[in-house]
Motif scaffolding. Structure first.
Motif, PDB file in Angstrom:
ATOM      1  N   GLY A   1     -90.088  97.944  41.473  1.00  0.00           N
ATOM      2  CA  GLY A   1     -89.332  97.726  42.402  1.00  0.00           C
ATOM      3  C   GLY A   1     -90.099  96.765  43.336  1.00  0.00           C
ATOM      4  N   THR A   2     -89.290  96.473  44.467  1.00  0.00           N
ATOM      5  CA  THR A   2     -89.634  95.594  45.662  1.00  0.00           C
ATOM      6  C   THR A   2     -90.724  96.636  46.587  1.00  0.00           C
ATOM      7  N   VAL A   3     -91.698  96.443  46.913  1.00  0.00           N
ATOM      8  CA  VAL A   3     -92.484  97.012  47.842  1.00  0.00           C
ATOM      9  C   VAL A   3     -93.079  96.235  48.948  1.00  0.00           C
ATOM     10  N   THR A   4     -92.548  96.323  50.268  1.00  0.00           N
ATOM     11  CA  THR A   4     -92.818  95.381  51.174  1.00  0.00           C
ATOM     12  C   THR A   4     -94.370  95.996  51.761  1.00  0.00           C
ATOM     13  N   ALA A   5     -95.214  95.001  52.043  1.00  0.00           N
ATOM     14  CA  ALA A   5     -96.351  95.323  52.609  1.00  0.00           C
ATOM     15  C   ALA A   5     -96.327  95.758  54.095  1.00  0.00           C
ATOM     16  N   PRO A   6     -97.062  97.018  54.395  1.00  0.00           N
ATOM     17  CA  PRO A   6     -96.941  97.441  55.707  1.00  0.00           C
ATOM     18  C   PRO A   6     -97.333  96.479  56.648  1.00  0.00           C
ATOM     19  N   ALA A   7     -96.861  96.568  58.117  1.00  0.00           N
ATOM     20  CA  ALA A   7     -97.341  95.654  59.039  1.00  0.00           C
ATOM     21  C   ALA A   7     -98.932  95.695  59.414  1.00  0.00           C
ATOM     22  N   ILE A   8     -99.652  94.588  59.813  1.00  0.00           N
ATOM     23  CA  ILE A   8    -100.938  94.701  60.209  1.00  0.00           C
ATOM     24  C   ILE A   8    -100.733  94.195  61.700  1.00  0.00           C
ATOM     25  N   ASN A   9    -101.010  94.687  63.074  1.00  0.00           N
ATOM     26  CA  ASN A   9    -101.273  94.392  64.262  1.00  0.00           C
ATOM     27  C   ASN A   9    -102.409  94.590  64.917  1.00  0.00           C
ATOM     28  N   LEU A  10    -103.464  93.705  64.597  1.00  0.00           N
ATOM     29  CA  LEU A  10    -104.942  94.027  65.171  1.00  0.00           C
ATOM     30  C   LEU A  10    -105.386  92.893  65.577  1.00  0.00           C
ATOM     31  N   THR A  11    -106.755  92.902  66.100  1.00  0.00           N
ATOM     32  CA  THR A  11    -107.526  91.675  66.543  1.00  0.00           C
ATOM     33  C   THR A  11    -108.525  91.214  65.436  1.00  0.00           C
TER      34      THR A  11
ATOM     35  N   LEU B   1    -100.019  90.470  59.683  1.00  0.00           N
ATOM     36  CA  LEU B   1     -99.705  89.897  58.379  1.00  0.00           C
ATOM     37  C   LEU B   1     -98.871  88.781  58.438  1.00  0.00           C
ATOM     38  N   ASN B   2     -97.957  88.975  59.325  1.00  0.00           N
ATOM     39  CA  ASN B   2     -96.656  88.157  59.233  1.00  0.00           C
ATOM     40  C   ASN B   2     -97.222  86.494  59.322  1.00  0.00           C
ATOM     41  N   ARG B   3     -97.984  86.326  59.800  1.00  0.00           N
ATOM     42  CA  ARG B   3     -98.757  84.786  59.931  1.00  0.00           C
ATOM     43  C   ARG B   3     -99.190  84.425  58.725  1.00  0.00           C
TER      44      ARG B   3
ATOM     45  N   ARG C   1    -107.210  77.581  47.869  1.00  0.00           N
ATOM     46  CA  ARG C   1    -108.013  78.344  49.026  1.00  0.00           C
ATOM     47  C   ARG C   1    -107.009  78.186  50.195  1.00  0.00           C
ATOM     48  N   ALA C   2    -106.425  76.865  50.262  1.00  0.00           N
ATOM     49  CA  ALA C   2    -105.429  77.001  51.478  1.00  0.00           C
ATOM     50  C   ALA C   2    -104.348  77.822  51.386  1.00  0.00           C
ATOM     51  N   HIS C   3    -103.937  78.572  50.440  1.00  0.00           N
ATOM     52  CA  HIS C   3    -102.863  79.428  50.047  1.00  0.00           C
ATOM     53  C   HIS C   3    -103.277  81.047  49.968  1.00  0.00           C
ATOM     54  N   ILE C   4    -104.536  81.164  50.038  1.00  0.00           N
ATOM     55  CA  ILE C   4    -105.014  82.458  49.902  1.00  0.00           C
ATOM     56  C   ILE C   4    -106.114  83.009  50.636  1.00  0.00           C
ATOM     57  N   VAL C   5    -105.767  83.980  51.233  1.00  0.00           N
ATOM     58  CA  VAL C   5    -106.661  84.704  52.647  1.00  0.00           C
ATOM     59  C   VAL C   5    -107.256  85.945  52.167  1.00  0.00           C
ATOM     60  N   PHE C   6    -108.092  86.449  52.612  1.00  0.00           N
ATOM     61  CA  PHE C   6    -108.989  87.738  52.698  1.00  0.00           C
ATOM     62  C   PHE C   6    -108.740  88.480  53.752  1.00  0.00           C
ATOM     63  N   VAL C   7    -108.171  89.492  54.090  1.00  0.00           N
ATOM     64  CA  VAL C   7    -107.755  90.320  55.277  1.00  0.00           C
ATOM     65  C   VAL C   7    -108.328  91.746  54.968  1.00  0.00           C
ATOM     66  N   ALA C   8    -109.369  92.196  56.139  1.00  0.00           N
ATOM     67  CA  ALA C   8    -109.922  93.395  55.906  1.00  0.00           C
ATOM     68  C   ALA C   8    -109.523  94.138  57.206  1.00  0.00           C
TER      69      ALA C   8
ATOM     70  N   GLY D   1     -98.048  89.250  48.073  1.00  0.00           N
ATOM     71  CA  GLY D   1     -97.564  87.822  47.650  1.00  0.00           C
ATOM     72  C   GLY D   1     -96.988  86.915  48.888  1.00  0.00           C
ATOM     73  N   PRO D   2     -96.507  85.828  48.667  1.00  0.00           N
ATOM     74  CA  PRO D   2     -96.079  85.018  49.726  1.00  0.00           C
ATOM     75  C   PRO D   2     -94.714  85.588  50.450  1.00  0.00           C
ATOM     76  N   THR D   3     -94.075  86.395  49.773  1.00  0.00           N
ATOM     77  CA  THR D   3     -92.947  86.796  50.476  1.00  0.00           C
ATOM     78  C   THR D   3     -93.097  88.069  51.123  1.00  0.00           C
ATOM     79  N   GLY D   4     -94.324  88.540  51.235  1.00  0.00           N
ATOM     80  CA  GLY D   4     -94.744  89.705  51.908  1.00  0.00           C
ATOM     81  C   GLY D   4     -94.601  91.092  51.105  1.00  0.00           C
ATOM     82  N   ASN D   5     -94.400  90.816  49.823  1.00  0.00           N
ATOM     83  CA  ASN D   5     -94.333  92.220  48.979  1.00  0.00           C
ATOM     84  C   ASN D   5     -95.695  92.172  48.383  1.00  0.00           C
TER      85      ASN D   5
END
Length: 406
Positions: free
Chosen positions: A73-83, A92-94, A132-139, A207-211
């Protein structure tokens, strides 16, 4: 050290893949992965269709412990609100419209996160400019004892990630970090006395839709930088819309062949002339113990920093792991002088024509191959191993080895 009790994640997947990272404390990973996937079409392992969908073969998918989220099923990724490490807000929304590879990372780690940093660089290199313009690495920072942006920036620079325009390292107050770990279902345990942490090693593909679309993990197998990085790039590209996908560089991990030298293969023992003594040295004599084979040369500048670390680890293990250094295509006198300069006491052999290096498909120096006690190739690592990285991998392979914290 013992692993914490597994706690269920938001997707009924229990995972405790914990490790420690600190500038002066070596890590000991204890990994237990229990996967329970609900749904009538679910199986305990990904199907061949899942591997094809991801553009991977089964050995590469297994290397990443790939867990495609098909049928869940659809699993929406949790939010990230950091610096971010440069002091700007990180959410993550950006990244909506892009694929985000999300992990939890200790900004004081000198071992496994450092190895995974090499995987990220390899993955980024395998991407085309358009991908590369459409893929990011987030830690997400796992270490609340070092929460400042200067800490995450320093770690990013130290491990070659700060130069990547698509690398983002989020941090915040201890309370913010704790809330983020909890939201992502990643276990983090804190030791106030040593100011060290243990944390999960999941790799979330958003993915691009946030899932969430795929889940992988990194452990000592991430030391196999080439195929691991290629696999990471491939599953990220697969999550892009079809029109944005290109051909990913690099190669899948090949299926092991009889007497091959890839991961999973069992090479036939070989003998070479001793570089510092007389007679020959055979890998057959090392069966029954883990064996570290390091390919080097006196003309290799990176080898000058790596060899003292190998000698240090060899001395600390006191014969519990076999070490063999192979001097590749080097004048004998130059190799001997190099070994003398760095006070190497483990066995060294000469490969003057590079025949063994060719057989092991060594792409550059230094290069390290680790064999199991049965002679099976477990690790293929191009480039340098630091002392902490090597110690981490060996202690993960054999938990009876001493944890040397000097």
């Amino acid at each position: 050290m013992t692993a914490p009790t597994p706690t269920p994640t938001r997707r009924a997947r229990a995972a405790v893949l914990m490790w420690t990272g600190a500038a002066v404390v070596l890590a000991l990973i204890i990994a237990i992965a229990l996967v329970a996937i609900a749904g009538k079409n679910s199986t305990s392992a990904a199907s061949s269709d899942d591997y094809l969908r991801a553009g991977l073969n089964k050995p590469t998918a297994d290397l990443l412990s790939l867990d495609p989220m098909t049928g869940e099923g659809t699993v929406t990724a949790p939010a990230i609100n950091l610096t971010n490490e440069n002091g700007t807000p990180l959410t993550l929304n950006r990244f909506r419209g892009k694929v985000a590879i999300v992990t939890v990372n200790d900004d004081q780690c000198t071992d496994q996160c450092a190895l995974f940093a090499q995987d990220i660089q390899a993955a980024d290199k395998d991407l085309t400019a358009a991908e590369r313009a459409h893929i990011v690495f987030v830690a997400i920072n796992a270490n609340p004892y070092y929460p400042s942006v200067s800490d995450t920036l320093a770690w990013s620079k130290q491990h070659g990630l700060a130069a990547l325009p698509n690398w983002y390292y989020g941090t915040g107050s201890p309370a913010q970090l704790s809330a983020t770990w909890k939201a992502w279902g990643e276990p983090v345990e804190l030791d106030p006395k040593t100011r060290t942490v243990e944390h999960g090693t999941d790799i979330f593909i958003v993915g691009p839709t946030g899932n969430e679309v795929d889940l992988a993990t990194f452990g000592d197998e991430s030391a196999d930088t080439g195929p691991f990085g290629h696999g990471l790039a491939q599953i990220a590209v697969d999550a892009l819309p079809a029109a944005q996908r290109g051909k990913v560089a690099g190669a899948n991990l090949p299926a092991p062949l009889t007497d091959g030298t890839d991961v999973g293969a069992t090479p036939a023992p070989f003998s070479l002339a001793s570089l510092t003594g007389s007679g020959k040295v055979s890998t057959a004599s090392d069966r029954g113990t883990y064996t570290v084979i390091n390919f080097w040369a006196s003309s290799c500048s990176a080898c000058t920093t790596e060899m003292p670390d190998f000698q240090r680890e060899y001395g600390q293990l006191d014969g519990k792991v076999a070490f063999l250094g192979i001097d590749v295509s080097d004048p004998t006198d130059a190799g001997r002088s190099f070994a003398t300069k760095y006070h190497v006491t483990y066995p060294l052999v000469a490969d003057p024509k590079g025949s063994i290096a060719g057989r092991f498909r060594i792409t550059g120096l230094p290069y390290t191959v680790i064999l199991s006690p049965q002679g099976e190739v477990l690790i293929r690592h191009p480039g340098t191993f630091t002392h902490d990285e090597l110690a981490f991998v060996l202690q993960d392979l054999d938990t009876s080895l001493p944890d040397n914290d000097d």
